[in-house]
Scaffold this active site. Structure first.
Site, PDB file in Angstrom:
ATOM      1  N   GLU A 134       0.850  -1.202   0.000  1.00 52.44           N
ATOM      2  CA  GLU A 134       0.000   0.000   0.000  1.00 52.44           C
ATOM      3  C   GLU A 134       0.881   1.246   0.000  1.00 52.44           C
ATOM      4  O   GLU A 134       1.992   1.245   0.516  1.00 52.44           O
ATOM      5  CB  GLU A 134      -0.946  -0.011   1.204  1.00 52.44           C
ATOM      6  CG  GLU A 134      -0.268  -0.106   2.567  1.00 52.44           C
ATOM      7  CD  GLU A 134       0.198   1.219   3.109  1.00 52.44           C
ATOM      8  OE1 GLU A 134      -0.237   2.266   2.587  1.00 52.44           O
ATOM      9  OE2 GLU A 134       1.019   1.217   4.037  1.00 52.44           O
ATOM     10  N   LEU A 136      -0.532   4.470   0.928  1.00 52.19           N
ATOM     11  CA  LEU A 136      -1.495   5.442   1.442  1.00 52.19           C
ATOM     12  C   LEU A 136      -0.811   6.482   2.318  1.00 52.19           C
ATOM     13  O   LEU A 136       0.042   6.153   3.131  1.00 52.19           O
ATOM     14  CB  LEU A 136      -2.579   4.739   2.269  1.00 52.19           C
ATOM     15  CG  LEU A 136      -3.267   3.541   1.631  1.00 52.19           C
ATOM     16  CD1 LEU A 136      -4.340   3.013   2.568  1.00 52.19           C
ATOM     17  CD2 LEU A 136      -3.861   3.928   0.295  1.00 52.19           C
ATOM     18  N   ARG A 137      -1.237   7.730   2.155  1.00 49.79           N
ATOM     19  CA  ARG A 137      -0.787   8.798   3.050  1.00 49.79           C
ATOM     20  C   ARG A 137      -1.853   9.007   4.110  1.00 49.79           C
ATOM     21  O   ARG A 137      -3.040   9.164   3.775  1.00 49.79           O
ATOM     22  CB  ARG A 137      -0.593  10.095   2.273  1.00 49.79           C
ATOM     23  CG  ARG A 137       0.449  10.048   1.163  1.00 49.79           C
ATOM     24  CD  ARG A 137       0.331  11.262   0.267  1.00 49.79           C
ATOM     25  NE  ARG A 137      -0.952  11.297  -0.421  1.00 49.79           N
ATOM     26  CZ  ARG A 137      -1.476  12.384  -0.995  1.00 49.79           C
ATOM     27  NH1 ARG A 137      -0.827  13.541  -0.930  1.00 49.79           N
ATOM     28  NH2 ARG A 137      -2.639  12.314  -1.598  1.00 49.79           N
ATOM     29  N   LYS A 188       7.974  -0.655  -1.520  1.00 49.12           N
ATOM     30  CA  LYS A 188       7.531   0.207  -0.429  1.00 49.12           C
ATOM     31  C   LYS A 188       8.705   0.654   0.433  1.00 49.12           C
ATOM     32  O   LYS A 188       8.787   1.834   0.817  1.00 49.12           O
ATOM     33  CB  LYS A 188       6.491  -0.535   0.427  1.00 49.12           C
ATOM     34  CG  LYS A 188       5.910   0.301   1.587  1.00 49.12           C
ATOM     35  CD  LYS A 188       5.183   1.547   1.062  1.00 49.12           C
ATOM     36  CE  LYS A 188       4.691   2.456   2.165  1.00 49.12           C
ATOM     37  NZ  LYS A 188       3.570   1.932   2.930  1.00 49.12           N
ATOM     38  N   LEU A 234      10.043  18.702   0.429  1.00 48.43           N
ATOM     39  CA  LEU A 234      11.235  19.539   0.495  1.00 48.43           C
ATOM     40  C   LEU A 234      10.994  20.727   1.422  1.00 48.43           C
ATOM     41  O   LEU A 234      11.549  21.807   1.223  1.00 48.43           O
ATOM     42  CB  LEU A 234      11.615  20.018  -0.913  1.00 48.43           C
ATOM     43  CG  LEU A 234      13.092  20.345  -1.163  1.00 48.43           C
ATOM     44  CD1 LEU A 234      13.950  19.100  -1.011  1.00 48.43           C
ATOM     45  CD2 LEU A 234      13.292  20.946  -2.550  1.00 48.43           C
ATOM     46  N   ALA A 236      11.555  22.168   4.993  1.00 52.38           N
ATOM     47  CA  ALA A 236      12.370  21.968   6.201  1.00 52.38           C
ATOM     48  C   ALA A 236      11.534  22.221   7.445  1.00 52.38           C
ATOM     49  O   ALA A 236      10.617  23.035   7.449  1.00 52.38           O
ATOM     50  CB  ALA A 236      13.571  22.906   6.181  1.00 52.38           C
ATOM     51  N   GLY A 237      11.880  21.510   8.509  1.00 51.12           N
ATOM     52  CA  GLY A 237      11.152  21.706   9.759  1.00 51.12           C
ATOM     53  C   GLY A 237      11.551  20.680  10.791  1.00 51.12           C
ATOM     54  O   GLY A 237      12.715  20.295  10.886  1.00 51.12           O
ATOM     55  N   CYS A 244       5.403   4.894  10.008  1.00 49.34           N
ATOM     56  CA  CYS A 244       5.966   4.325   8.781  1.00 49.34           C
ATOM     57  C   CYS A 244       7.436   4.683   8.577  1.00 49.34           C
ATOM     58  O   CYS A 244       8.305   3.842   8.748  1.00 49.34           O
ATOM     59  CB  CYS A 244       5.141   4.768   7.570  1.00 49.34           C
ATOM     60  SG  CYS A 244       3.477   4.067   7.536  1.00 49.34           S
ATOM     61  N   LYS A 247      10.393   3.747  11.403  1.00 47.49           N
ATOM     62  CA  LYS A 247      10.628   2.312  11.631  1.00 47.49           C
ATOM     63  C   LYS A 247      10.948   1.588  10.323  1.00 47.49           C
ATOM     64  O   LYS A 247      11.700   0.606  10.324  1.00 47.49           O
ATOM     65  CB  LYS A 247       9.445   1.683  12.362  1.00 47.49           C
ATOM     66  CG  LYS A 247       8.108   1.684  11.642  1.00 47.49           C
ATOM     67  CD  LYS A 247       7.813   0.365  10.955  1.00 47.49           C
ATOM     68  CE  LYS A 247       6.420   0.354  10.344  1.00 47.49           C
ATOM     69  NZ  LYS A 247       6.179  -0.856   9.506  1.00 47.49           N
TER      70      LYS A 247
END
Length: 417
Positions: A134, A136-137, A188, A234, A236-237, A244, A247
């Site tokens: 998958e 998915l977001r 993935k 892209l 920054a923060g 996901c 790990k």
């Protein structure tokens, strides 16, 4: 799948969760999913069970969608939940069917599970396995399911490919890549490794920008016009978190080591370290604005989920920062639009507000750590009316510095002057 017109049965061993789903209640926050759930319950295409025997009798295609978390004390993935599903389902599979793995796994897992299915199922070789990762977001999962950018089918036979093509046919003209098991498993892992690398790259540039008194926001904008680079991921923060990317890149490194290809992925160790350094830098910036120490300092934290439009707090950078400041003597109050219940359970030692203004009330420093739209749209004058000091650290580069500085705020952000 119910939305596409199929008859669907969902199985979980958590009876309380199944009861909620039967009532049309979601156990997670995911925009748009509640409506789809209730619509298909009402249409009779969707039902839920805790019985593997019932699921086996019902299904021609069994999608396995359980988690593969990081093992405690290790980088490797814990695939025990997948094994538990196969060991519970297989003894009831007495006719031809297809079992389809969706989970993110160490390469080599699919073949091992395929062999186990044949060994344990009464139908033997009539039970096939496919691997169908998958993409998915969280926060956009309904859209990404119904409008995928590609479908990857890791199969061992033309029959399995034919079945899955029929399953996905209602989605229309979507690119389908047919592969062997190992390639499907790697797609993935490789995708997540690339995205994590891109995020950590711009955060590494943020470190250089801070040292050089440059502006990483403008730098990333300039880079984004290069079609080879692009602007997505892209920004920054505070870096990535969730269940996901962190790990998965660690598990990818661990598996590469087991395969003797550890040198190929050593760069991911630095990707991980850059990401974790952003959290430490956020704490440092907050401490600077607090006058060098958090003792006696009230800190308002806006955000608990690892990203907006989700209640997922797994490996949340926002909560990591909040907990660290609390340990260093700060009085921390957190607010998040949907993740407060999960945050309270995981970190009862923190205080929690009922709104952004409530969390910021009396604060000497305010931290924006999850870029919820309601935080981006905050009026600096209104927020300024409840704080002790107009000092804010924008951990997501989501605010307009000029607007906040014009309202009398001492504004700081990662990677910006």
């Amino acid at each position: 799948m119910a939305e596409l017109g199929f008859e669907v049965m969902g199985l979980d061993i958590d009876e309380a969760k199944i009861e909620r789903l039967r009532r049309g209640e979601l156990p997670i926050h995911e925009p748009g999913l509640g409506e789809v759930l209730r619509r298909n319950l009402d249409a009779g295409r969707l039902r839920f069970t805790t019985s593997y025997e019932e699921a086996a009798a019902f299904g021609d295609v069994h999608f396995v969608c359980v988690g593969t978390p990081q093992k405690k004390g290790e980088n490797a993935a814990d695939v025990s939940y997948l094994d538990a599903v196969v060991e519970s389902l297989a003894p009831h599979l007495d006719r031809e069917c297809l079992v389809v793995g969706k989970s993110t796994v160490p390469v080599g897992t699919a073949q091992r599970l395929a062999d186990k299915l044949v060994r344990l199922a009464p139908a033997g070789a009539q039970v096939e396995l496919a691997w169908n990762p998958e993409f998915l977001r969280e926060g956009f999962a309904v859209h990404d399911t119904l409008h995928p950018d590609r479908i990857v089918l890791g199969v061992a036979s033309e029959k399995a490919e034919k079945v899955l093509r029929e399953v996905y046919e209602p989605l229309g003209d979507v690119p389908i890549i047919v592969t062997d098991y190992p390639t499907a498993e790697l797609v993935k892992s490789a995708a997540n490794a690339f995205l994590a690398t891109k995020i950590s790259f711009i955060n590494a540039m943020a470190e250089v920008c801070e040292a050089a008194h440059a502006d990483v926001k403008l730098l990333s904008t300039a880079l984004s016009y290069d079609e080879r680079i692009g602007g997505r991921f892209l920004n920054a923060g505070l870096g990535f978190g969730g269940g996901c990317l962190p790990k998965d890149i660690r598990a990818f490194m661990a598996r590469a080591g087991e395969l003797g290809a550890d040198q190929a992925l050593t760069f991911l160790r630095e990707v991980d370290e850059i990401n974790m350094r952003r959290r430490a830098r956020m704490v440092d910036l907050a401490r600077e604005l607090a006058g060098g120490s958090f003792h006696g300092c009230t800190v308002g934290v806006l955000g608990a989920a690892f990203k907006p439009n989700s209640d997922d707090i797994r490996d949340s950078p926002a909560l990591d920062v909040a907990v660290t400041i609390g340990r260093q003597g700060g009085r921390v109050t957190v607010y998040d639009p949907v993740a407060l219940d999960n945050a309270r359970k995981a970190h009862p030692q923190l205080s929690y507000g009922t709104s952004a203004l409530d969390a910021a009330r009396g604060a000497h420093v305010v931290l924006l750590l999850t870029e919820w739209q309601e935080f981006i749209e905050l009026d600096p004058e209104v927020l300024g009316s409840v704080v002790s000091d107009r000092k804010i650290v924008d951990g997501r580069n989501a605010l307009d510095p000029e607007v906040w500085r014009a309202a009398g705020w001492h504004y700081r952000a990662l990677g910006r002057p």
